[in-house]
Design a protein around this motif. Structure first.
Motif, short mmCIF file in Angstrom:
data_model
loop_
_atom_site.label_atom_id
_atom_site.label_comp_id
_atom_site.label_asym_id
_atom_site.label_seq_id
_atom_site.Cartn_x
_atom_site.Cartn_y
_atom_site.Cartn_z
N MET A 13 112.26 11.47 53.00
CA MET A 13 113.73 11.52 52.96
C MET A 13 114.26 12.41 54.06
N SER A 17 122.27 16.24 55.82
CA SER A 17 122.34 17.58 56.43
C SER A 17 121.59 17.62 57.75
N ASP A 22 111.79 15.50 54.50
CA ASP A 22 111.16 15.88 53.23
C ASP A 22 110.11 14.83 52.93
N ILE A 182 123.16 18.20 45.43
CA ILE A 182 124.08 18.80 46.41
C ILE A 182 123.35 18.90 47.74
N GLY A 184 124.03 17.23 51.92
CA GLY A 184 125.18 17.24 52.82
C GLY A 184 126.40 16.76 52.04
N ASP A 213 127.96 23.98 56.19
CA ASP A 213 127.03 24.08 57.32
C ASP A 213 127.78 24.02 58.66
N MET A 225 123.26 27.66 58.12
CA MET A 225 123.66 27.51 56.70
C MET A 225 123.98 28.89 56.13
N GLY A 228 121.68 31.49 50.66
CA GLY A 228 121.94 32.09 49.35
C GLY A 228 123.42 32.17 48.99
N GLY A 229 124.29 31.71 49.89
CA GLY A 229 125.73 31.81 49.64
C GLY A 229 126.26 33.23 49.87
N GLY A 321 121.85 22.66 47.99
CA GLY A 321 122.98 23.43 47.47
C GLY A 321 122.61 24.25 46.23
N ASN A 324 122.22 27.90 46.85
CA ASN A 324 123.41 28.68 47.21
C ASN A 324 123.94 29.31 45.92
N GLU A 356 114.55 13.88 46.08
CA GLU A 356 114.90 12.62 46.75
C GLU A 356 113.69 11.96 47.41
N1 LIG Z 1 118.51 28.92 50.76
C1 LIG Z 1 119.64 28.23 50.90
N2 LIG Z 1 120.83 28.81 50.68
C2 LIG Z 1 121.98 28.13 50.80
N3 LIG Z 1 122.05 26.83 51.14
C3 LIG Z 1 120.89 26.20 51.35
C4 LIG Z 1 119.63 26.83 51.23
N4 LIG Z 1 118.66 25.93 51.49
C5 LIG Z 1 119.30 24.77 51.76
N5 LIG Z 1 120.63 24.92 51.69
C6 LIG Z 1 121.67 23.91 51.96
O1 LIG Z 1 121.18 22.66 51.64
C7 LIG Z 1 121.28 21.78 52.76
C8 LIG Z 1 120.15 20.80 52.73
O2 LIG Z 1 120.16 20.16 51.49
P1 LIG Z 1 119.39 18.82 51.25
O3 LIG Z 1 118.12 18.85 52.03
O4 LIG Z 1 119.36 18.61 49.80
O5 LIG Z 1 120.39 17.80 51.92
P2 LIG Z 1 120.16 16.36 52.46
O6 LIG Z 1 119.06 15.71 51.71
O7 LIG Z 1 120.04 16.48 53.94
O8 LIG Z 1 121.55 15.67 52.16
P3 LIG Z 1 121.93 14.36 51.28
O9 LIG Z 1 121.34 14.56 49.92
O10 LIG Z 1 123.41 14.43 51.29
O11 LIG Z 1 121.42 13.20 52.01
C9 LIG Z 1 121.25 22.69 53.97
O12 LIG Z 1 121.86 22.09 55.07
C10 LIG Z 1 122.02 23.90 53.44
O13 LIG Z 1 123.38 23.71 53.55
#
Ligand SMILES: Nc1ncnc2c1ncn2[C@@H]1O[C@H](COP(=O)(O)OP(=O)(O)OP(=O)(O)O)[C@@H](O)[C@H]1O
Ligand SMILES: CC(=O)N[C@H]1[C@@H]2OC[C@@H](O2)[C@@H](O)[C@@H]1O[C@H](C)C(=O)O
Length: 395
Positions: A13, A17, A22, A182, A184, A213, A225, A228-229, A321, A324, A356
């Motif tokens: 996946m 973002s 993955d 949560i 992108g 982001d 990013m 941890g928020g 997310g 965060n 995913e």
């Molecule tokens: N430790 C962390 N603290 C805060 N936010 C984080 C952390 N790790 C990841 N993220 C957030 O999560 C995002 C990645 O999430 P994820 O890999 O689930 O998204 P994605 O699979 O790319 O998106 P989608 O599910 O929309 O296709 C990062 O870009 C960042 O904003």
């Protein structure tokens, strides 16, 4: 439905973002009909090389996404996905020949699930790249890719697709569960207690981390990013910006619906940055507000589309997310008063990052078995279809 199986699959996946690849190795075990057990054997996240990431972002602008660039990136991502596959298989202790199939989502570079007029007709389209033929031939394993097009071909939105595996893996007879991703973009799967597959519904709730982001990259480079928020935690939610964001017409759109960077991408973020400069807002307040908005959009979606029909007991959060803490705190603030528990995948024994990738491994396995793997009720498709294109390795 799979009736009997004992197989290994790889799921790949790359989400909106654009943080990388993955990769998961899963063991699929189906003892009896309706009883599917999926075990995660290995997981790995491989960040995209920085140059590649920048090139992918360029492709989000249709004016810059010229044919040569898209074609080249399609093949290059195939190579990167094949490397990620090798690496995660090695980590699992299995051999490539033991893997039945790779299910690869690819990288979405454009998602346009609404009707476009062409020559007196209408079409919908979505573009995911990362060539399956390259993945299959480098690894020697059949690869299913380009899942979304088949659902669109029968009138669906081509998204979200994970609800199919959410239903298989997370349904409960006792609780109505909301499976919230949560990434992108945020998306939710509603699993009413004791529901059949036809009763499951799901949709994109709005922006997840995408705007956070983009703001962090502009305001706090080299950060990409809000880890941890922490930055959001230092800020205050601003009513003015919040109500501007809440007016976006996506929230009131009827189901089924899905969205992406075309709506909540760079242009959207630029509008916020312009307001910020004009009104001299503090950066951390803007980040806090946008983070709150991500939580609010999940709450608003629930209140509008789910609560009247299926009051829930659990909100189970996955995707980046969920790391965060500020975002998670806002979610608890909004959902706990409704009597809804807010849990992360880790808290229920899962893995937020791998969810995913696991789903696409399983979707790929269904495709290999020629079993339908979309949920028409979720995507708006007119019927169930076997999604994905199967690439075979040379013998
Ligand atoms: N430790 C962390 N603290 C805060 N936010 C984080 C952390 N790790 C990841 N993220 C957030 O999560 C995002 C990645 O999430 P994820 O890999 O689930 O998204 P994605 O699979 O790319 O998106 P989608 O599910 O929309 O296709 C990062 O870009 C960042 O904003
Ligand atoms: C077109 C596209 O890539 N959509 C993604 C995106 O990221 C989250 C949300 O928007 C969801 O609709 C979908 O991904 C997941 C994997 C899905 O199809 O279920």
């Amino acid at each position: 439905m799979i009736t009997r199986a004992n197989a290994y699959a790889v799921g790949l996946m790359s989400g909106t973002s654009v943080d990388g690849i993955d990769a998961a190795v899963i063991k699929i075990h189906a003892a009896r009909e309706q009883e599917l057990d999926v075990q995660l054997l290995a997981f790995e996240n491989t960040p995209y090389p920085e140059q590649t990431r920048n090139r992918i972002f360029e492709l989000f602008d249709p004016a810059k996404a010229t044919m040569d660039k898209v074609g080249m990136m399609n093949m290059w991502l195939g190579e990167l996905y094949a490397n990620a596959t090798y690496s995660v298989i090695a980590k699992s202790g299995l051999k490539p020949e033991q893997i039945s199939v790779i299910g690869s989502h690819g990288q979405t570079i454009y998602h346009a699930p609404w009707d476009h007029a062409i020559d007196g007709h209408t079409v919908r389209y979505t573009v995911q790249i990362g060539e399956g033929a390259v993945i299959a031939n480098r690894t020697g394993i059949p690869c299913v890719s380009d899942f979304r097009a088949a659902d669109m071909a029968v009138g669906g939105q081509g998204a979200p697709l994970v609800p199919f595996t959410d239903y298989l893996l997370y349904r409960s007879d006792k609780h109505t569960r909301l499976l919230q991703n949560i990434g992108g973009i945020g998306n939710v799967t509603v699993l009413p207690a004791g529901a059949s597959a036809e009763e499951v519904y799901a949709f994109d709730t709005g922006p997840g981390n995408m705007i956070i982001d983009a703001l962090i990259a502009q305001l706090y480079a080299p950060l990409t990013m809000d880890i941890g928020g922490q930055i959001a935690a230092r800020g205050q939610v601003m009513d003015e910006l919040l109500s501007w964001m809440q007016q976006d017409d996506y929230y009131a759109m009827p189901l089924p619906k899905s969205t992406g960077r075309e709506r909540f991408g760079m242009q959207y973020t630029e509008q916020i940055l312009t307001m910020m400069r004009e009104k001299q807002w503090r950066a951390e307040d803007v980040v806090a507000t946008v983070t709150y908005e991500a939580a609010w959009s999940i709450y608003d979606s629930y209140s509008r589309y789910v609560a009247p029909r299926h009051p829930a007991q659990q909100l189970i959060v996955a995707g980046g997310g969920s790391y965060n803490a500020t975002l998670l705190g806002y979610l608890k603030q909004l959902f706990l008063p409704l009597g809804i528990d807010v849990l992360t995948q880790e808290e229920i024994g899962g893995n937020s990052d791998a969810k995913e990738a696991i789903a696409f491994g399983l979707l790929g396995y269904y495709t290999l078995q020629q079993l339908p793997n979309n949920i028409p009720n979720v995507t708006g498709a007119s019927r169930p279809v076997v999604m994905g294109k199967l690439s075979w390795p040379a013998r």
